[in-house]
Write a protein that holds these residues in place. Structure first.
Motif, PDB file in Angstrom:
ATOM      1  N   PHE A 325       0.845  -1.203   0.000  1.00 26.98           N
ATOM      2  CA  PHE A 325       0.000   0.000   0.000  1.00 26.98           C
ATOM      3  C   PHE A 325       0.878   1.250   0.000  1.00 26.98           C
ATOM      4  CE2 PHE A 325      -1.980   3.469   2.400  1.00 26.98           C
ATOM      5  CZ  PHE A 325      -3.155   3.658   1.694  1.00 26.98           C
ATOM      6  N   ALA A 326       1.863   1.274   0.906  1.00 30.07           N
ATOM      7  CA  ALA A 326       2.765   2.435   1.003  1.00 30.07           C
ATOM      8  C   ALA A 326       3.550   2.617  -0.292  1.00 30.07           C
ATOM      9  CB  ALA A 326       3.726   2.255   2.176  1.00 30.07           C
ATOM     10  N   ALA A 327       4.060   1.517  -0.837  1.00 29.71           N
ATOM     11  CA  ALA A 327       4.867   1.597  -2.062  1.00 29.71           C
ATOM     12  C   ALA A 327       4.057   2.184  -3.217  1.00 29.71           C
ATOM     13  CB  ALA A 327       5.385   0.208  -2.433  1.00 29.71           C
ATOM     14  N   GLU A 328       2.826   1.726  -3.354  1.00 28.06           N
ATOM     15  CA  GLU A 328       1.999   2.195  -4.472  1.00 28.06           C
ATOM     16  C   GLU A 328       1.595   3.651  -4.305  1.00 28.06           C
ATOM     17  OE1 GLU A 328      -1.059  -0.804  -4.756  1.00 28.06           O
ATOM     18  OE2 GLU A 328       0.220  -2.105  -5.995  1.00 28.06           O
ATOM     19  N   ARG A 329       1.205   4.046  -3.078  1.00 31.44           N
ATOM     20  CA  ARG A 329       0.785   5.438  -2.840  1.00 31.44           C
ATOM     21  C   ARG A 329       1.953   6.409  -2.993  1.00 31.44           C
ATOM     22  NH1 ARG A 329      -3.896   6.622  -0.241  1.00 31.44           N
ATOM     23  NH2 ARG A 329      -3.345   8.716  -0.949  1.00 31.44           N
ATOM     24  N   LEU A 330       3.125   6.012  -2.505  1.00 28.61           N
ATOM     25  CA  LEU A 330       4.299   6.886  -2.604  1.00 28.61           C
ATOM     26  C   LEU A 330       4.807   6.974  -4.047  1.00 28.61           C
ATOM     27  CD1 LEU A 330       5.956   5.817   0.740  1.00 28.61           C
ATOM     28  CD2 LEU A 330       5.139   8.115   0.206  1.00 28.61           C
ATOM     29  N   ALA A 331       4.619   5.889  -4.810  1.00 25.18           N
ATOM     30  CA  ALA A 331       4.997   5.910  -6.232  1.00 25.18           C
ATOM     31  C   ALA A 331       4.169   6.953  -6.982  1.00 25.18           C
ATOM     32  CB  ALA A 331       4.811   4.529  -6.849  1.00 25.18           C
ATOM     33  N   GLU A 332       2.883   7.070  -6.624  1.00 22.19           N
ATOM     34  CA  GLU A 332       2.006   8.071  -7.261  1.00 22.19           C
ATOM     35  C   GLU A 332       2.526   9.487  -7.029  1.00 22.19           C
ATOM     36  OE1 GLU A 332      -1.870   7.377  -5.597  1.00 22.19           O
ATOM     37  OE2 GLU A 332      -1.950   5.320  -6.377  1.00 22.19           O
ATOM     38  N   LEU A 333       3.237   9.687  -5.906  1.00 28.13           N
ATOM     39  CA  LEU A 333       3.779  11.020  -5.567  1.00 28.13           C
ATOM     40  C   LEU A 333       5.206  11.193  -6.082  1.00 28.13           C
ATOM     41  CD1 LEU A 333       2.529  11.276  -1.859  1.00 28.13           C
ATOM     42  CD2 LEU A 333       1.464  12.265  -3.887  1.00 28.13           C
ATOM     43  N   GLY A 334       5.693  10.201  -6.841  1.00 33.00           N
ATOM     44  CA  GLY A 334       7.057  10.287  -7.375  1.00 33.00           C
ATOM     45  C   GLY A 334       8.125   9.999  -6.338  1.00 33.00           C
ATOM     46  N   LEU A 335       7.738   9.311  -5.252  1.00 36.12           N
ATOM     47  CA  LEU A 335       8.681   9.065  -4.142  1.00 36.12           C
ATOM     48  C   LEU A 335       9.143   7.600  -4.068  1.00 36.12           C
ATOM     49  CD1 LEU A 335       6.878  11.170  -1.380  1.00 36.12           C
ATOM     50  CD2 LEU A 335       9.007  11.757  -2.543  1.00 36.12           C
ATOM     51  N   ALA A 336       8.890   6.847  -5.141  1.00 42.27           N
ATOM     52  CA  ALA A 336       9.213   5.406  -5.100  1.00 42.27           C
ATOM     53  C   ALA A 336      10.698   5.158  -4.834  1.00 42.27           C
ATOM     54  CB  ALA A 336       8.791   4.728  -6.400  1.00 42.27           C
ATOM     55  N   VAL A 337      11.559   5.843  -5.570  1.00 38.77           N
ATOM     56  CA  VAL A 337      13.001   5.605  -5.425  1.00 38.77           C
ATOM     57  C   VAL A 337      13.467   5.982  -4.015  1.00 38.77           C
ATOM     58  CG1 VAL A 337      15.303   6.288  -6.215  1.00 38.77           C
ATOM     59  CG2 VAL A 337      13.503   5.802  -7.885  1.00 38.77           C
ATOM     60  N   ALA A 338      13.056   7.174  -3.572  1.00 36.23           N
ATOM     61  CA  ALA A 338      13.468   7.651  -2.233  1.00 36.23           C
ATOM     62  C   ALA A 338      12.971   6.715  -1.131  1.00 36.23           C
ATOM     63  CB  ALA A 338      12.941   9.064  -2.012  1.00 36.23           C
ATOM     64  N   PHE A 339      11.717   6.264  -1.256  1.00 32.58           N
ATOM     65  CA  PHE A 339      11.117   5.386  -0.243  1.00 32.58           C
ATOM     66  C   PHE A 339      11.850   4.038  -0.188  1.00 32.58           C
ATOM     67  CE2 PHE A 339       7.724   2.100   0.593  1.00 32.58           C
ATOM     68  CZ  PHE A 339       7.636   2.324   1.963  1.00 32.58           C
ATOM     69  N   HIS A 340      12.094   3.439  -1.351  1.00 31.25           N
ATOM     70  CA  HIS A 340      12.790   2.146  -1.372  1.00 31.25           C
ATOM     71  C   HIS A 340      14.238   2.291  -0.914  1.00 31.25           C
ATOM     72  CE1 HIS A 340       9.282   0.734  -3.625  1.00 31.25           C
ATOM     73  NE2 HIS A 340       9.670  -0.479  -3.295  1.00 31.25           N
ATOM     74  N   ARG A 341      14.853   3.430  -1.198  1.00 29.64           N
ATOM     75  CA  ARG A 341      16.206   3.676  -0.709  1.00 29.64           C
ATOM     76  C   ARG A 341      16.217   3.727   0.829  1.00 29.64           C
ATOM     77  NH1 ARG A 341      20.760   5.878  -3.134  1.00 29.64           N
ATOM     78  NH2 ARG A 341      19.546   6.458  -4.970  1.00 29.64           N
ATOM     79  N   ALA A 342      15.207   4.390   1.389  1.00 31.00           N
ATOM     80  CA  ALA A 342      15.103   4.489   2.863  1.00 31.00           C
ATOM     81  C   ALA A 342      14.895   3.109   3.488  1.00 31.00           C
ATOM     82  CB  ALA A 342      13.951   5.424   3.236  1.00 31.00           C
ATOM     83  N   LEU A 343      14.064   2.276   2.852  1.00 29.39           N
ATOM     84  CA  LEU A 343      13.847   0.916   3.370  1.00 29.39           C
ATOM     85  C   LEU A 343      15.119   0.069   3.208  1.00 29.39           C
ATOM     86  CD1 LEU A 343      10.298  -0.205   2.154  1.00 29.39           C
ATOM     87  CD2 LEU A 343      10.998   0.351   4.476  1.00 29.39           C
ATOM     88  N   ALA A 344      15.795   0.226   2.062  1.00 30.74           N
ATOM     89  CA  ALA A 344      17.030  -0.530   1.812  1.00 30.74           C
ATOM     90  C   ALA A 344      18.091  -0.191   2.859  1.00 30.74           C
ATOM     91  CB  ALA A 344      17.556  -0.241   0.409  1.00 30.74           C
ATOM     92  N   ALA A 345      18.165   1.094   3.225  1.00 35.26           N
ATOM     93  CA  ALA A 345      19.134   1.527   4.253  1.00 35.26           C
ATOM     94  C   ALA A 345      18.827   0.859   5.592  1.00 35.26           C
ATOM     95  CB  ALA A 345      19.102   3.042   4.398  1.00 35.26           C
ATOM     96  N   ARG A 346      17.531   0.768   5.929  1.00 34.67           N
ATOM     97  CA  ARG A 346      17.131   0.102   7.181  1.00 34.67           C
ATOM     98  C   ARG A 346      17.475  -1.384   7.135  1.00 34.67           C
ATOM     99  NH1 ARG A 346      14.518   4.610   6.732  1.00 34.67           N
ATOM    100  NH2 ARG A 346      13.418   5.626   8.477  1.00 34.67           N
ATOM    101  N   ALA A 347      17.273  -2.007   5.963  1.00 29.81           N
ATOM    102  CA  ALA A 347      17.597  -3.430   5.810  1.00 29.81           C
ATOM    103  C   ALA A 347      19.101  -3.657   5.976  1.00 29.81           C
ATOM    104  CB  ALA A 347      17.126  -3.935   4.446  1.00 29.81           C
TER     105      ALA A 347
END
Length: 382
Positions: A325-347
């Protein structure tokens, strides 16, 4: 095939999962049953319609036998595999034993692989290169059962040559990871207990460890762990310079994969995952099964806040059932790359803390179509 049905462990929450829990038997258990039946055929002059064998876990089980025949020197028997409710590539396989009496053979048992049983072509499996892919536990179990059934023949100083084959085994093997492990031409004869549990996690976990061992034995120093087929294809496109042996589908088994990679001295560990598994890796879970532990919505919300998601969306993300849900909604706002980068950093931070060592870490975040979104190296984290 009949046999005593063994009770499976019931996990908390199983009622919600629409899965049967009927246990089945391993290829090793069926091979032993066929071998015992053929051996008894030589001892008694006729192959029995059912036999009792001892499984590697010491339980006694009765197996039905088909296609039994003997001419006194050789005997043939088949045990048909019932994998229970496990979606197993070898369910229904005809595990076939041909046993030959060798006069003056010195009471020995010789175990061979016939058509449909894979041949080992690479080191790292604990099996002889060029020999049949019959794993050590079932190998020992087949020999022990045949030794008991064929005692009069062995006592007379003759040998027994047991050949296990699986009609159609080469086709079945295409649905397994055998080729990746260097097992060619058929299936492996497996089974550490003799019992197959539904959605057999032990077998999958073992194959992950085996795949890392094979990569290490080939001299690979990089391993790419992915959570499934789509993420593996994504990773293979992203890292085309790496040999196929470097790519290991770890599924949900993060701890087994990483512990083995660290033990084998891998210098670079890459993880390919989609948003849900990426979040669970960030949570520090050893196993990322959907039913093991819920997704950490706070972790997802914190990543959303970090990339500038509006407050009302952050609240929706906190209430949502899935990371998707978060990935799809943030992608609509053009934040997909930034969001996945933030999750990747946490991983990466979580993996570094849980699995210390000299290796470098890289995370590749893929979308639901298996396309790359972002690749983050450990060195790039500020």
């Amino acid at each position: 095939m009949s046999g005593h049905t063994l009770p499976d462990k019931v996990r908390k929450g199983d009622a919600k999962r629409d899965r049967g829990n009927r246990t089945g038997f391993s290829t090793g258990a069926n091979s032993a049953a066929a071998a015992v039946a053929a051996t008894l055929g030589l001892v008694r002059g006729a192959v029995p319609a059912e036999v009792e064998t001892v499984l590697p876990n010491t339980k006694h089980v009765i197996f039905k036998i088909t296609d039994g025949r003997t001419d006194g020197r050789t005997a043939h028997a088949v045990s048909i595999k019932d994998a229970g409710d496990d979606p197993d590539a070898t369910h229904g396989a005809h595990l076939t034993a041909d046993v030959r009496r060798i006069p003056g053979g010195g009471g020995e048992i010789i175990l061979k692989g016939g058509p449909g049983v894979g041949v080992v072509t690479m080191p790292g499996l604990g099996l002889e290169v060029g020999g049949p892919a019959i794993n050590p536990v079932p190998r020992r179990n087949i020999v022990e059962n045949v030794m008991a059934a064929g005692a009069p023949i062995l006592a007379a100083g003759d040998a027994l040559e047991v050949t296990i084959s699986v009609p159609g085994g080469e086709e079945m093997a295409k649905k397994t990871l055998n080729a990746r492990l260097g097992i060619l031409g058929g299936i492996s004869i497996l089974g550490t207990t003799g019992i197959v549990r539904p959605y057999s996690t032990a077998a999958f976990r073992a194959s992950v460890i085996q795949a890392v061992d094979v990569a290490a034995n080939q001299g690979q120093t990089t391993v790419v762990f992915t959570t499934g087929g789509r993420t593996e294809k994504c990773a293979m496109r992203e890292f085309p310079q790496l040999a196929e042996a470097c790519f290991v589908q770890m599924g949900d088994f993060v701890k087994a994969a990483f512990s083995t990679a660290v033990k084998q001295g891998m210098r670079h560990i890459i993880v390919g995952a989609m948003v849900g598994k990426l979040t669970k890796i960030g949570q520090g879970l050893s196993v990322t099964h959907a039913w093991r532990e819920e997704i950490d919505r706070e972790l997802i919300a914190s990543a959303a806040i970090e990339v500038g998601a509006p407050a009302d969306l952050v609240e929706e993300i906190r209430a949502a059932e899935t990371a998707r849900f978060a990935a799809e909604r943030l992608a609509e706002l053009g934040l997909a790359v930034a969001f996945h980068r933030a999750l990747a950093a946490r991983a990466i931070r979580s993996l570094r803390e849980r699995y210390p060592g000299p290796h470098r870490l890289t995370v590749l975040a893929c979308n639901f179509e298996g396309k790359p979104i972002v690749t983050l190296k450990e060195d790039d984290i500020v």
